[in-house]
Scaffold this motif. Structure first.
Motif: not given
Length: 282
Positions: A93, A54, A41-42, A36, A57
């Motif tokens: 993402l 995940l 979004i995370t 992410s 990040v």
């Protein structure tokens, strides 16, 4: 134009059409190594119950606390291609608003699955949550999340009917940068019963001159620049700057408020932030 007060009937109908198009246009995958590149979004990935997927990040991903323990591959804007590639993601993402285009295009050219989504308005954000839910196999949870957001915001709006005051959202003091049109702050203003005085601008975040500040004559100023300025100014310093302009109604009447920008992320926590602002300005 004010953001609409969403109804459950409207949102369910809108989603059913959207989901049909999505499901029959794209193959479904099971993603195990997700990166992410945006804090909100995370948060959504964790809210969908997939935080364990995940592997990378940003350094700004701090909610929930478990996100801080995940490998950092980016600051807010600039991803490290070396770090991203080293993690061998099967899904990346990111958002269309602030992503570093060169790096994203490079990853796409190299065959990485990159999903861009939009989070600049509330409506875009709700659609993006639904989209992520479909993509990640959590459709029902995503529907529930979006409906909860809608219900909470409508409840806040019902408490602020008839307020009808003018507000200026400030995202930077020097130079003075404000929230203009087609951004999520217009939605915030609506649910607070306020009118964004900069909404007529064609820009999302225009520079505001002293003449424009005086002409707009805001009843309230919500200053989101705290923590955003390079000098990390305190509320006291920021308020001192505003007091240079005592002829502005919001300054004259002590209606300048400070709120941290990161609290207003387009995430499942968004209604709670709007509620805190609502209580603060009453």
């Amino acid at each position: 134009m004010h953001a609409p007060v969403f109804s459950k009937k409207y949102r369910v109908l809108n989603f059913s059409i959207y989901s049909f198009i999505f499901l029959y246009s794209f193959p479904l995958f099971s993603f195990e190594r997700v990166i992410s590149l945006k804090p909100n979004i995370t948060e959504v990935v964790f809210a969908l119950g997939l935080g364990n997927k995940l592997v990378g990040v940003t350094s700004y991903c701090d909610i929930p606390p478990e996100a801080k323990k995940i490998t950092h591959v980016s600051d807010y804007i600039q991803p490290s291609l070396e770090k991203v590639i080293a993690l061998k993601p099967d899904l990346i993402l990111t958002s269309q608003e602030n992503s570093s285009r060169r790096e994203i295009e490079f990853l796409i050219e190299k065959g990485y699955r990159v999903e861009n989504s939009k989070w600049d308005t509330l409506d875009n954000s709700l659609e993006s949550i639904l989209n992520l839910g479909l993509l990640l196999g959590k459709k029902e949870i995503a529907e529930k999340l979006t409906q909860e957001i809608i219900n909470k915001l409508n409840n806040i709006a019902s408490k602020n009917l008839g307020v009808k005051k003018k507000v200026l959202f400030v995202v930077g003091q020097q130079p003075l940068i404000v929230a203009g049109s087609n951004n999520i702050f217009g939605d915030v203003a609506h649910y607070l019963g306020l009118e964004n005085v900069a909404a007529q601008s064609k820009l999302k975040y225009p520079n505001y001159s002293l003449e424009m500040l005086v002409k707009s004559s805001p009843d309230l100023i919500i200053d989101l620049s705290i923590g955003m300025e390079g000098t990390q100014k305190s509320e006291k310093d920021l308020l001192s700057w505003w007091r240079q302009y005592p002829w502005v109604p919001a300054v004259k009447n002590d209606r300048v408020y400070f709120f941290h920008m990161e609290e207003l992320r387009a995430s499942p926590r968004f209604p709670e932030a709007v509620e805190r602002i609502s209580r603060m300005i009453r």
